[in-house]
Design a protein around this motif. Structure first.
Motif, PDB file in Angstrom:
ATOM      1  N   GLY B  10       0.834  -1.206   0.000  1.00  8.47           N
ATOM      2  CA  GLY B  10       0.000   0.000   0.000  1.00  8.47           C
ATOM      3  C   GLY B  10       0.864   1.250   0.000  1.00  8.47           C
ATOM      4  N   MET B  11       1.930   1.173   0.778  1.00  4.13           N
ATOM      5  CA  MET B  11       2.852   2.301   0.853  1.00  4.13           C
ATOM      6  C   MET B  11       3.470   2.582  -0.514  1.00  4.13           C
ATOM      7  SD  MET B  11       6.274   2.563   3.228  1.00  4.13           S
ATOM      8  CE  MET B  11       7.314   1.386   2.391  1.00  4.13           C
ATOM      9  N   ILE B  12       3.936   1.514  -1.176  1.00 10.39           N
ATOM     10  CA  ILE B  12       4.587   1.695  -2.473  1.00 10.39           C
ATOM     11  C   ILE B  12       3.608   2.276  -3.483  1.00 10.39           C
ATOM     12  CG2 ILE B  12       5.619   0.474  -4.435  1.00 10.39           C
ATOM     13  CD1 ILE B  12       6.882  -1.431  -2.380  1.00 10.39           C
ATOM     14  N   SER B  13       2.383   1.755  -3.509  1.00 11.51           N
ATOM     15  CA  SER B  13       1.474   2.241  -4.553  1.00 11.51           C
ATOM     16  C   SER B  13       1.022   3.674  -4.269  1.00 11.51           C
ATOM     17  CB  SER B  13       0.286   1.292  -4.742  1.00 11.51           C
ATOM     18  OG  SER B  13      -0.598   1.406  -3.683  1.00 11.51           O
ATOM     19  N   LEU B 248      12.580   8.987  -0.227  1.00 11.98           N
ATOM     20  CA  LEU B 248      12.313   8.619   1.166  1.00 11.98           C
ATOM     21  C   LEU B 248      11.055   9.324   1.688  1.00 11.98           C
ATOM     22  CD1 LEU B 248      15.955   8.644   2.567  1.00 11.98           C
ATOM     23  CD2 LEU B 248      14.530   6.673   1.959  1.00 11.98           C
ATOM     24  N   VAL B 249      10.958  10.633   1.404  1.00 11.55           N
ATOM     25  CA  VAL B 249       9.795  11.383   1.881  1.00 11.55           C
ATOM     26  C   VAL B 249       8.511  10.843   1.244  1.00 11.55           C
ATOM     27  CG1 VAL B 249       8.700  13.646   1.900  1.00 11.55           C
ATOM     28  CG2 VAL B 249      11.125  13.463   2.372  1.00 11.55           C
ATOM     29  N   SER B 250       8.582  10.510  -0.062  1.00 10.03           N
ATOM     30  CA  SER B 250       7.397   9.971  -0.735  1.00 10.03           C
ATOM     31  C   SER B 250       6.962   8.672  -0.085  1.00 10.03           C
ATOM     32  CB  SER B 250       7.677   9.724  -2.214  1.00 10.03           C
ATOM     33  OG  SER B 250       8.111  10.893  -2.837  1.00 10.03           O
ATOM     34  N   LEU B 251       7.927   7.831   0.269  1.00 14.24           N
ATOM     35  CA  LEU B 251       7.583   6.565   0.929  1.00 14.24           C
ATOM     36  C   LEU B 251       6.922   6.834   2.280  1.00 14.24           C
ATOM     37  CD1 LEU B 251      10.615   4.266   0.091  1.00 14.24           C
ATOM     38  CD2 LEU B 251       8.252   3.997  -0.645  1.00 14.24           C
ATOM     39  N   LEU B 252       7.393   7.865   2.965  1.00 11.30           N
ATOM     40  CA  LEU B 252       6.794   8.227   4.253  1.00 11.30           C
ATOM     41  C   LEU B 252       5.323   8.625   4.073  1.00 11.30           C
ATOM     42  CD1 LEU B 252       7.948   8.627   7.184  1.00 11.30           C
ATOM     43  CD2 LEU B 252       7.903  11.064   6.674  1.00 11.30           C
ATOM     44  N   PHE B 253       5.067   9.452   3.042  1.00 11.95           N
ATOM     45  CA  PHE B 253       3.681   9.830   2.763  1.00 11.95           C
ATOM     46  C   PHE B 253       2.867   8.605   2.371  1.00 11.95           C
ATOM     47  CE2 PHE B 253       5.419  14.173   1.388  1.00 11.95           C
ATOM     48  CZ  PHE B 253       5.329  14.632   2.681  1.00 11.95           C
ATOM     49  N   GLY B 254       3.497   7.733   1.575  1.00 11.30           N
ATOM     50  CA  GLY B 254       2.823   6.502   1.172  1.00 11.30           C
ATOM     51  C   GLY B 254       2.455   5.666   2.382  1.00 11.30           C
ATOM     52  N   LEU B 255       3.363   5.616   3.362  1.00 14.27           N
ATOM     53  CA  LEU B 255       3.112   4.850   4.583  1.00 14.27           C
ATOM     54  C   LEU B 255       1.904   5.421   5.320  1.00 14.27           C
ATOM     55  CD1 LEU B 255       4.245   2.588   6.429  1.00 14.27           C
ATOM     56  CD2 LEU B 255       5.448   4.372   7.672  1.00 14.27           C
ATOM     57  N   ALA B 256       1.845   6.759   5.411  1.00 16.80           N
ATOM     58  CA  ALA B 256       0.713   7.399   6.081  1.00 16.80           C
ATOM     59  C   ALA B 256      -0.591   7.023   5.378  1.00 16.80           C
ATOM     60  CB  ALA B 256       0.891   8.917   6.090  1.00 16.80           C
ATOM     61  N   ASP B 257      -0.537   6.997   4.060  1.00 14.64           N
ATOM     62  CA  ASP B 257      -1.716   6.650   3.260  1.00 14.64           C
ATOM     63  C   ASP B 257      -2.125   5.203   3.508  1.00 14.64           C
ATOM     64  OD1 ASP B 257      -3.575   6.373   1.085  1.00 14.64           O
ATOM     65  OD2 ASP B 257      -2.647   8.152   0.224  1.00 14.64           O
ATOM     66  N   LEU B 275      -4.586  11.532   6.981  1.00 16.29           N
ATOM     67  CA  LEU B 275      -3.220  11.184   7.400  1.00 16.29           C
ATOM     68  C   LEU B 275      -2.108  11.706   6.488  1.00 16.29           C
ATOM     69  CD1 LEU B 275      -3.326   7.663   9.071  1.00 16.29           C
ATOM     70  CD2 LEU B 275      -2.608   9.831  10.061  1.00 16.29           C
ATOM     71  N   PRO B 276      -2.201  11.522   5.142  1.00 15.13           N
ATOM     72  CA  PRO B 276      -1.096  12.022   4.318  1.00 15.13           C
ATOM     73  C   PRO B 276      -0.874  13.525   4.468  1.00 15.13           C
ATOM     74  CG  PRO B 276      -2.588  10.688   3.008  1.00 15.13           C
ATOM     75  CD  PRO B 276      -3.212  10.835   4.346  1.00 15.13           C
ATOM     76  N   TYR B 277      -1.968  14.278   4.637  1.00 11.71           N
ATOM     77  CA  TYR B 277      -1.843  15.735   4.742  1.00 11.71           C
ATOM     78  C   TYR B 277      -1.275  16.113   6.097  1.00 11.71           C
ATOM     79  CZ  TYR B 277      -4.900  14.856   0.867  1.00 11.71           C
ATOM     80  OH  TYR B 277      -5.413  14.344  -0.285  1.00 11.71           O
ATOM     81  N   ILE B 278      -1.690  15.371   7.137  1.00 12.22           N
ATOM     82  CA  ILE B 278      -1.133  15.617   8.468  1.00 12.22           C
ATOM     83  C   ILE B 278       0.348  15.229   8.476  1.00 12.22           C
ATOM     84  CG2 ILE B 278      -1.235  14.895  10.902  1.00 12.22           C
ATOM     85  CD1 ILE B 278      -4.269  14.681  10.549  1.00 12.22           C
ATOM     86  N   ALA B 279       0.673  14.126   7.772  1.00 14.68           N
ATOM     87  CA  ALA B 279       2.079  13.711   7.687  1.00 14.68           C
ATOM     88  C   ALA B 279       2.913  14.808   7.030  1.00 14.68           C
ATOM     89  CB  ALA B 279       2.193  12.407   6.900  1.00 14.68           C
ATOM     90  N   THR B 280       2.342  15.459   5.994  1.00  9.74           N
ATOM     91  CA  THR B 280       3.051  16.558   5.331  1.00  9.74           C
ATOM     92  C   THR B 280       3.331  17.687   6.322  1.00  9.74           C
ATOM     93  OG1 THR B 280       1.848  16.003   3.334  1.00  9.74           O
ATOM     94  CG2 THR B 280       3.010  18.097   3.339  1.00  9.74           C
ATOM     95  N   LEU B 281       2.295  18.036   7.100  1.00  6.85           N
ATOM     96  CA  LEU B 281       2.472  19.090   8.094  1.00  6.85           C
ATOM     97  C   LEU B 281       3.532  18.688   9.119  1.00  6.85           C
ATOM     98  CD1 LEU B 281      -1.170  20.339   8.806  1.00  6.85           C
ATOM     99  CD2 LEU B 281       0.650  21.527   7.598  1.00  6.85           C
ATOM    100  N   ALA B 282       3.479  17.424   9.554  1.00  4.46           N
ATOM    101  CA  ALA B 282       4.433  16.948  10.551  1.00  4.46           C
ATOM    102  C   ALA B 282       5.860  17.012   9.994  1.00  4.46           C
ATOM    103  CB  ALA B 282       4.084  15.534  10.976  1.00  4.46           C
ATOM    104  N   ALA B 283       6.006  16.559   8.735  1.00  6.33           N
ATOM    105  CA  ALA B 283       7.334  16.575   8.120  1.00  6.33           C
ATOM    106  C   ALA B 283       7.850  18.009   8.033  1.00  6.33           C
ATOM    107  CB  ALA B 283       7.268  15.957   6.727  1.00  6.33           C
ATOM    108  N   LEU B 284       6.972  18.914   7.656  1.00  3.71           N
ATOM    109  CA  LEU B 284       7.344  20.326   7.544  1.00  3.71           C
ATOM    110  C   LEU B 284       7.743  20.873   8.905  1.00  3.71           C
ATOM    111  CD1 LEU B 284       7.206  22.062   4.980  1.00  3.71           C
ATOM    112  CD2 LEU B 284       5.137  23.087   5.894  1.00  3.71           C
TER     113      LEU B 284
END
Lengths: 348, 299
Positions: B10-13, B248-257, B275-284
């Protein structure tokens, strides 16, 4: 004055080019462009009722447009109007479901509630910038998506209407509906008052002056003693409140309830209006009404000529791009001509 | 174990379209373009991929059409921002809206539907089975049977990394962003570099769009890019364009998704979708905290 006239001409030329491009597309698709444009404007400007609808529909465009214009002209890149609009709409809806006051108090109460909702959402982005230096153009965008899902949740679970086919809240209490005078919805009156207040703040107060200077040259403003950080927060809160108010007025004037997909139609319209208006406050009002004419007329266009109403979304984007491009291009052209003339005068 | 494998897949896709468009964004980032049109390029790519696949009954032509669709948007971007010198931000916002309008308009004009179009005649991009590796437990379950575009994204990451840091064009690309005037005076047109970077960005976004509409599903729905272009912009900014960092960051967002899909049993889906949007905020957030510390050390 000459400067204003030139500006108006450039804008009109840009719109004309955009319409010509639209006409070319229509001819390719086998539609008659003249008939189509006639149907478009006939439906939105043909009689008093349709013009009143145009005014009613222009409210969210003008208010989110003002929100974007004030923000962009003062520096903060607040792209969060869609989310702030949704939060404003949700706050007004919840207030309208649980509080019952006489109309005179209820309407101002809900309007303030809507502004608080929007300002809360933009204020979070403002705080993130101030405390952690997180760029607002990303945070506001992400918060748009979060507001989208949050309001969707709110109307699906805690505030949903029983027995409805799709997620929506019950209607708000009738005292909170914006009154109508004939076909005229007073939501436009509120917008007009807000427009005047914003114009006054922006062009006639010290705060407004400081905002404009910070937007043009923040270093100059800082050296001149402007408190950039305080102003930043004020602008974020004000522009969030404007977008929130747009959401509240949609609820109070239109469906009187929060329906799924409420803000989707206005998502980027405010930002588009502010861009084509070059962040001018008066131009934002005019372009807000103009875009409302296009959007309202789109339905008539589809009914009469079978041209899908989605064409108007394309046309709007083309208008923005072409008007902005021609503004730059014509300004360059004019200054070239002026320089040549001056050179001639000198050599003579 | 199966849950774990499912989560990774799921993360990869979920990461693939973000990674591809972020790589495109990295190229324009290095060229000094404030490019926010990835969203529009992806959406246009997704639509035209379905169009090509449906009319020619062939996923390869679908993919080609997807790339052409993204190139169309890039072409207009170049016309306005590079040739006519319109503000890049205005151009980007205008083009994102243009893409939404164009694809919904064509959806009704060509397929006579509103909302979404799906048909058994649309051929999706195939998955790649790896003959021997698929037998290996765990690793085989992940590496084998991935979509072709996932592999393209993987190769593109390495290629972009090589291209930016090891070739002459990469040097010029970075120079265009670093000091445009210096590049111009040394005889290389920075406008040309910008144009090429935008075209390459469109090709990558075309793959991303194709993955959305012919990868894990075979349909086009209105506005199906759903903010992924913006997330990829955030990814680019977070790592200052570094391709490996972007992966790496894309995989992190993928993981959140992917995590969101699993948590749906516990929380309402509206919250897990955030989650992906919150992950973006967290990463930022962590990025900014880190930056702040660095600044303090310097002072």
């Amino acid at each position: 004055m000459a400067h204003n006239l030139r500006n108006i001409l450039i804008n009109l030329a840009g719109i004309l080019i955009a319409f010509l491009l639209g006409a070319v597309v229509m001819i390719f698709q086998g539609y008659n462009p003249l008939e189509t444009y006639e149907a478009l404007f006939g439906y939105s400007l043909g009689n008093t009722y349709s013009f009143m609808t145009v005014l009613k529909n222009s409210v969210p465009l003008i208010l989110t447009g003002l929100s974007a214009s004030v923000a962009f002209a003062s520096g903060p890149v607040n792209l969060g109007q869609p989310g702030q609009l949704l939060m404003g709409a949700l706050f007004a809806t919840v207030g309208g479901l649980y509080v019952d006051l006489p109309s005179v108090l209820m309407i101002p109460f809900l309007l303030v509630l809507a502004m608080v909702g929007g300002a809360l959402w933009s204020g979070i982005a403002g705080l993130l910038k101030r405390l952690f230096n997180m760029d607002e153009y990303i945070t506001t965008l992400m918060m748009n998506m979060i507001a989208d899902f949050f309001t969707y949740w709110a109307i699906t679970y805690p505030f949903f209407e029983k027995n409805a086919n799709h997620p929506q809240t019950p209607r708000i209490i009738k005292n909170g509906w914006m009154p109508e005078i004939g076909d005229f919805n007073t939501n436009f009156l509120v917008t007009l008052i807000v427009f005047i207040i914003i114009w006054f703040i922006f062009y006639r107060t010290t705060n407004g002056y400081e905002w404009r200077i910070s937007g043009k040259n923040s270093l100059f403003a800082r050296l001149g003693g402007v408190e950039i950080e305080k102003n930043y927060m004020h602008v974020m809160l004000l522009t969030g409140a404007l977008a929130g108010l747009a959401g509240g007025l949609i609820i109070m004037a239109g469906p009187h309830r929060f329906i799924k997909g409420l803000g989707a139609n206005y998502a980027w319209d405010g930002i588009m209006v502010s861009m084509v208006a070059n962040n001018g406050i008066v131009a934002t009002l005019i372009y807000g009404i103009f875009f409302s004419i296009l959007q309202t007329g789109a339905l008539g266009m589809e009914l009469i000529t079978q041209v899908p109403s989605e064409l108007i979304t394309v046309l709007q984007a083309v208008i923005v791009l072409v008007v902005v491009a021609s503004r730059g291009y014509f300004t360059l052209l004019l200054s070239k001509i002026m320089t040549k003339r001056k050179l001639k005068e000198r050599s003579a | 174990m199966t849950i774990f494998i499912g989560l990774i897949n799921g993360m990869i896709s979920a990461a693939t379209p973000i990674l591809l468009s972020a790589l495109g964004g990295a190229l324009t980032y290095y060229a000094g373009i404030f490019n926010i049109a990835m969203e529009g390029m992806m959406l246009s790519g997704a639509f035209f991929a379905v169009l090509g696949s449906y009319y020619f009954g062939n996923w390869l032509i679908g993919m080609l059409f997807g790339i052409l669709g993204a190139l169309l948007i890039a072409g207009i971007f170049i016309l306005f921002s590079v040739v006519l010198k319109v503000d890049e931000f205005v151009t980007g916002v205008g083009l994102n809206m243009f893409s939404v309008g164009l694809t919904t308009y064509l959806l009704r004009q060509i397929f006579k539907v509103k909302g979404a179009f799906t048909d058994p005649g649309i051929y999706s991009v195939p998955k790649i089975k790896l003959p021997f590796i698929e037998k290996i437990p765990f690793i085989g379950d992940i590496i084998s049977d991935q979509n072709l575009i996932v592999w393209i994204a993987f190769i593109a990451t390495l290629l972009v990394n090589y291209f930016v840091f090891k070739t002459q064009f990469g040097l010029r690309l970075r120079a265009a962003g670093y000091n445009r005037i210096c590049l111009d005076t040394s005889g290389v047109s920075s406008d040309k570099i910008k144009t090429v970077s935008l075209l390459l960005c469109a090709v990558l976004c075309g793959f991303a769009g194709t993955y959305l509409s012919l990868g894990y599903v075979t349909l086009f729905s209105e506005n199906m890019s759903a903010g992924r272009g913006w997330i990829s912009l955030a990814a680019v900014i977070l790592v200052s364009g570094n391709p490996i960092g972007i992966a790496l960051v894309s995989l992190l967002f993928g993981l959140a998704d992917g995590l969101g899909l699993y948590l749906q049993h516990i929380f309402p889906s509206q919250f897990t979708s955030m989650l992906p949007y919150i992950a973006t905020l967290a990463a930022l957030f962590f990025y900014s905290i880190n930056n702040k510390k660095k600044m303090e050390v310097k002072l």
